[in-house]
Scaffold this active site. Structure first.
Site, PDB file in Angstrom:
ATOM      1  CB  CYS A  47     -95.115  11.356  52.155  1.00  0.00           C
ATOM      2  SG  CYS A  47     -93.335  11.349  52.469  1.00  0.00           S
TER       3      CYS A  47
ATOM      4  CB  CYS B  12     -94.804  13.526  59.748  1.00  0.00           C
ATOM      5  SG  CYS B  12     -93.590  13.923  58.460  1.00  0.00           S
TER       6      CYS B  12
ATOM      7  CB  CYS C 251     -90.841   7.012  58.425  1.00  0.00           C
ATOM      8  SG  CYS C 251     -90.170   8.302  57.340  1.00  0.00           S
TER       9      CYS C 251
ATOM     10  CE1 TYR D 230     -96.460   6.832  37.110  1.00  0.00           C
ATOM     11  CE2 TYR D 230     -97.493   8.061  35.316  1.00  0.00           C
ATOM     12  CZ  TYR D 230     -97.562   7.476  36.568  1.00  0.00           C
ATOM     13  OH  TYR D 230     -98.736   7.518  37.275  1.00  0.00           O
TER      14      TYR D 230
ATOM     15  CG  ASP E 203     -95.757   9.408  40.918  1.00  0.00           C
ATOM     16  OD1 ASP E 203     -95.240   8.913  41.951  1.00  0.00           O
ATOM     17  OD2 ASP E 203     -96.891   9.928  40.918  1.00  0.00           O
TER      18      ASP E 203
ATOM     19  CB  CYS F 200     -97.221   9.180  58.064  1.00  0.00           C
ATOM     20  SG  CYS F 200     -96.377   7.897  57.099  1.00  0.00           S
TER      21      CYS F 200
ATOM     22  CD  GLU G 210    -101.593   7.236  34.887  1.00  0.00           C
ATOM     23  OE1 GLU G 210    -100.674   8.087  35.021  1.00  0.00           O
ATOM     24  OE2 GLU G 210    -102.129   6.677  35.859  1.00  0.00           O
TER      25      GLU G 210
END
Length: 299
Positions: A199, A206, A214, A127, A145, A209, A44
């Site tokens: 995305c 798309c 959406c 975060y 995030d 997806c 991280e």
């Protein structure tokens, strides 16, 4: 096995997203079973504003060399900065070293599991604390995030982008989407993966997806409101100059002269001086009694 949808917005199907994640997720080593909370914490730190492709080799070498907080804490600050290499934002390496020291000394070499305690550690913000609690300890906490904010903005709110961040609003949005059962951590990483690989900000895929609904698609892909975001550049910036100076110091096991540093950036001497001063202020570089320069801890 189907999971109950979260209370609140129904635009993101838990089942659809988790099924897609199992089929399409990237094989990233810090997601593998048996990876420790410390090693997830290291990932991280490294992934902040840095592409996965650049993090992979550095993370692999790091956790092999320093698999625990105490091992990292025992390393010199200079060795840590060298191992960080060209990941950028080297203050993160310094803070990671400080974080390891605190965990080794005050937490018996075990990364804390609760968000509030994690927030007290050097270099850990909102975060990162939630990411560790979720991904390392399987807790149901909202992890937000840039990728997650963008998916929620589009799929739930019908906007092309998320606008300015708001911790209260963003955490509430994601919390409303999380399933109530133990699938919540997998849902969180799947939501992040969707934003990172499908995305995306500039060229969303798309057609790939997995979401049946959406709000942005249903609104005809309404364009973003407000001015376009400026693309962050690197070439010619103070960050690039700082990196060049650090390259010289990482390549030498002993302090170097000012002349040896100067050749790293001849384009703008004022910028070079400013970059060196900032490295000294940040504590990444030290000056010896005889006027030479070295990485932190090597003077």
């Amino acid at each position: 096995m189907p999971h109950p949808p979260a209370d609140g917005p129904k635009h993101i199907s838990v089942t659809d997203l988790l099924d897609w994640y199992e089929r399409s997720r990237r094989d990233l080593p810090w997601r593998e079973p048996g990876v420790s909370a410390w090693q997830i914490l290291v990932s991280e730190f490294m992934l902040q504003q840095t592409p996965v492709s650049r993090v992979l080799p550095v993370w692999t070498d790091w956790v092999s060399r320093w698999p625990t907080p105490s091992a990292t804490a025992a390393a010199s600050a200079a060795d840590v900065l060298r191992a960080w290499g060209k990941l950028g934002y080297p203050r993160r390496a310094k803070r990671l070293h400080e974080c390891a020291t605190v965990i080794a000394r005050e937490h018996d070499d075990v990364v804390p599991a609760d968000v509030d305690t994690l927030l007290t550690l050097p270099g850990i913000g909102s975060y990162t604390a939630r990411a560790i609690a979720c991904f390392a300890y399987r807790q149901r906490v909202p992890v937000v995030d840039t990728n997650v904010r963008r998916v929620v903005a589009r799929a739930v709110h019908g906007r092309a982008d998320a606008g300015n961040p708001s911790a209260t609003r963003d955490h509430a949005d994601v919390d409303a989407l999380l399933p109530a059962d133990d699938a919540a951590p997998r849902f969180s990483v799947a939501l992040m993966e969707l934003g990172a690989t499908v995305c995306t900000a500039r060229a969303p895929r798309c057609g790939f997806c997995p979401l049946a609904r959406c709000a942005w698609r249903e609104a005809g892909y309404a364009p973003a409101q407000g001015p376009a975001r400026r693309v962050q550049t690197y070439a010619g910036t103070d960050r690039q100059v700082r990196g060049r100076l650090l390259d010289v110091l990482r390549a030498n096991d002993s302090p170097v002269t000012r002349a040896e540093l100067d050749v790293a950036w001849l384009t703008d001497t004022a910028q070079r001086d400013r970059a060196l001063d900032s490295l000294l202020v940040d504590g990444l570089v030290t000056r010896t009694a005889d006027g030479r320069f070295a990485l932190l801890g090597e003077a």
